[in-house]
Design a protein around this motif. Structure first.
Motif, mmCIF file in Angstrom:
data_model
loop_
_atom_site.group_PDB
_atom_site.id
_atom_site.type_symbol
_atom_site.label_atom_id
_atom_site.label_comp_id
_atom_site.label_asym_id
_atom_site.label_seq_id
_atom_site.Cartn_x
_atom_site.Cartn_y
_atom_site.Cartn_z
ATOM 1 N N ALA A 2 75.495 12.171 -33.447
ATOM 2 C CA ALA A 2 76.080 11.028 -32.754
ATOM 3 C C ALA A 2 75.036 10.112 -32.132
ATOM 4 O O ALA A 2 75.306 8.938 -31.878
ATOM 5 N N THR A 3 73.838 10.643 -31.881
ATOM 6 C CA THR A 3 72.791 9.846 -31.230
ATOM 7 C C THR A 3 71.628 9.515 -32.159
ATOM 8 O O THR A 3 70.584 9.049 -31.704
ATOM 9 N N ALA A 4 71.818 9.718 -33.452
ATOM 10 C CA ALA A 4 70.727 9.502 -34.418
ATOM 11 C C ALA A 4 70.171 8.087 -34.383
ATOM 12 O O ALA A 4 68.985 7.876 -34.650
ATOM 13 N N ASP A 5 70.988 7.106 -34.037
ATOM 14 C CA ASP A 5 70.537 5.706 -34.016
ATOM 15 C C ASP A 5 70.415 5.160 -32.592
ATOM 16 O O ASP A 5 70.420 3.943 -32.400
ATOM 17 N N VAL A 6 70.306 6.040 -31.613
ATOM 18 C CA VAL A 6 70.310 5.612 -30.215
ATOM 19 C C VAL A 6 68.987 5.947 -29.543
ATOM 20 O O VAL A 6 68.470 7.055 -29.690
ATOM 21 N N ALA A 7 68.468 4.973 -28.805
ATOM 22 C CA ALA A 7 67.326 5.190 -27.906
ATOM 23 C C ALA A 7 67.767 4.668 -26.544
ATOM 24 O O ALA A 7 68.003 3.468 -26.376
ATOM 25 N N LEU A 8 67.920 5.579 -25.573
ATOM 26 C CA LEU A 8 68.514 5.218 -24.302
ATOM 27 C C LEU A 8 68.138 6.259 -23.257
ATOM 28 O O LEU A 8 68.111 7.452 -23.553
ATOM 29 N N THR A 9 67.849 5.815 -22.056
ATOM 30 C CA THR A 9 67.576 6.743 -20.957
ATOM 31 C C THR A 9 68.534 6.439 -19.817
ATOM 32 O O THR A 9 68.616 5.303 -19.348
ATOM 33 N N LEU A 10 69.264 7.472 -19.403
ATOM 34 C CA LEU A 10 70.211 7.379 -18.296
ATOM 35 C C LEU A 10 69.633 8.124 -17.110
ATOM 36 O O LEU A 10 69.064 9.205 -17.278
ATOM 37 N N GLU A 11 69.798 7.556 -15.931
ATOM 38 C CA GLU A 11 69.369 8.249 -14.724
ATOM 39 C C GLU A 11 70.553 8.343 -13.784
ATOM 40 O O GLU A 11 71.313 7.384 -13.632
ATOM 41 N N GLN A 12 70.733 9.506 -13.178
ATOM 42 C CA GLN A 12 71.791 9.725 -12.190
ATOM 43 C C GLN A 12 71.136 9.977 -10.845
ATOM 44 O O GLN A 12 70.225 10.807 -10.740
ATOM 45 N N VAL A 13 71.595 9.261 -9.828
ATOM 46 C CA VAL A 13 71.148 9.482 -8.456
ATOM 47 C C VAL A 13 72.374 9.893 -7.654
ATOM 48 O O VAL A 13 73.369 9.169 -7.631
ATOM 49 N N VAL A 14 72.299 11.064 -7.038
ATOM 50 C CA VAL A 14 73.386 11.571 -6.206
ATOM 51 C C VAL A 14 72.860 11.651 -4.783
ATOM 52 O O VAL A 14 71.903 12.378 -4.515
ATOM 53 N N THR A 15 73.476 10.891 -3.883
ATOM 54 C CA THR A 15 73.040 10.867 -2.493
ATOM 55 C C THR A 15 73.855 11.857 -1.669
ATOM 56 O O THR A 15 74.984 12.186 -2.016
ATOM 57 N N GLY A 16 73.249 12.347 -0.601
ATOM 58 C CA GLY A 16 73.960 13.240 0.304
ATOM 59 C C GLY A 16 74.315 14.586 -0.281
ATOM 60 O O GLY A 16 75.331 15.183 0.081
ATOM 61 N N ALA A 17 73.488 15.102 -1.179
ATOM 62 C CA ALA A 17 73.751 16.405 -1.784
ATOM 63 C C ALA A 17 73.560 17.507 -0.744
ATOM 64 O O ALA A 17 72.786 17.366 0.200
ATOM 65 N N PRO A 18 74.277 18.618 -0.912
ATOM 66 C CA PRO A 18 74.148 19.732 0.029
ATOM 67 C C PRO A 18 72.726 20.289 0.073
ATOM 68 O O PRO A 18 71.978 20.181 -0.902
#
Length: 171
Positions: free
Chosen positions: A46-62
């Motif tokens: 499904a990602t053979a033609d994809v170049a992408l970087t996702l970043e997740q920021v979660v604030t206030g984590a335990p």
């Protein structure tokens, strides 16, 4: 054959992923998610033609989660992780994306946990101002199949994930 509680069925037929229970956003959760993404052949296709970087920021984590700006702290607070997709290779790691991100999602812990559990849709969280999206927002539409494939690949990890309450852990 009976499967024990460490086995969870994946979202795609014929896929079974072995995952022991892991605490959301913990080092073990990051490792389990990384293994699930790396091992999923449907995701590679499904990602053979994809170049992408996702970043997740979660604030206030335990407390007790890998926090800090580089993901190496131990006190909770802000937790960052990223998924790098490079033409069929998908890698998840703690901390910010070393080469930068294409899309960044930022939420507080309660919102991230609700989305991860399927209790709140990302679109609803965005509409309510609880999810902020940065970077190339048009990439979300262009690569919607890749996002769905990542979600499918993480089904087993999601089923084995525990979600401690941020308020309870601060007490």
């Amino acid at each position: 054959m009976t499967l024990g509680p460490e086995w969870r069925a994946g979202a795609t037929a014929g896929r079974a992923v072995s995952v022991v229970p892991v605490r959301y956003l913990s080092t073990e959760w990051v490792e389990a998610a990384a293994r699930a993404l790396a091992a999923d052949t449907a995701l590679k296709e499904a990602t053979a033609d994809v170049a992408l970087t996702l970043e997740q920021v979660v604030t206030g984590a335990p407390a007790g989660l890998p926090g800090g700006p580089d993901g190496s702290g131990e006190a909770g607070g802000d937790v960052r992780w990223h998924v790098a997709v490079d033409h069929g290779s998908v890698a998840l790691a703690a901390g910010p994306a070393p080469q930068g991100f294409d899309v960044r999602f930022t939420t507080d812990y309660a919102t991230a946990a609700a989305i991860a559990q399927g209790l709140l849709g990302a679109q609803q969280a965005f509409a309510e101002g609880r999810l902020r999206v940065g970077g190339d927002v048009t990439a979300l539409g262009r690569h919607h199949r890749a996002f769905a494939a990542v979600d499918d690949a993480l089904a087993g990890v999601r089923a084995a994930t525990t979600f401690p309450d941020a308020a309870a852990s601060d007490a």
